[in-house]
Design a protein around this motif. Sequence first.
Motif: not given
Length: 276
Positions: A222-232, A260-267
């Motif tokens: 597994i070389s890539k994962v897609n993440i969206g919901t956690a950011l939203r 922006i800061q909240a998303v940054k912390e999740v990433v």
Amino acid sequence: MLVNLNQMVKDAMHKDYIIAGFNVFGYEDARAVIEAGEKKGAPIVLLTHKAAREYMPIEYTASLFKTMAEKASIPVCLQLEHAKDFLLIEKAINLGYTSVMYDGSQLPLEENIKNTKKVIKLAHSFDVSVEAEIGSVAYEDIYQDNTSIYTSPHDAEQFINETKVDALAIAIGTVHRQQKQNAQIQYERLYEIEKVTNTPLVLHGSSGISHEDLRKLSKTNISKVNIGTALRVAFGNAIKEEVLNENHLYNRKDLFKSPIQAVKEVVIEKLSALGF
């Protein structure tokens, strides 16, 4: 540094980390993702999903995200996500997307192979990488006629042998739009797929994967994962709190500071779990 997906995932397949693709909708979340990637020294992929395309035409996202990628201090890939329309894929390539994900997962295998080869022929002529999909990942918030179709190792082997695709998305237990981190990864299915393929593999719907599983998956192909919901979720919760608690704020640049800061912390948290 604007790059395509190919070298990113090839490197990841042979090392103990996974590339993260993040579904973003505009400047604010894209900025948070890139800044987090720069802090962790991690290459990242900015994904443009169908919902994002409906929100903002790709003529705009291509120009915005390309500029942001070119100015970033880390490798950034710009990928069109879950595209089924050949004309849309061609348009995205012409606009400067460096990777496209053709989604023929709902088609018969032979038709999926045929269409993927057509996309690869076009994309590779522009040094654009191609991700495709075998099997189908369900959506947690859609219930009717929406069950996962798990990837057959035999089909994956045939698909890769015939298409030579750059990366292959597989269905082994993840679910799109899953908010709880309780996805049940089918490791035995993954190991069977790894036995018959030698291509970087991708998981969609990865917000629902526990950090423990992400770390375990980093040792696989597994070389890539897609993440969206956690950011939203992070963005939405933060902006709701701003509106409720800071009602004197009305300027968007002030309202968006906390999201922006909240998303940054999740990433940053996700990148750490992925091996960075």
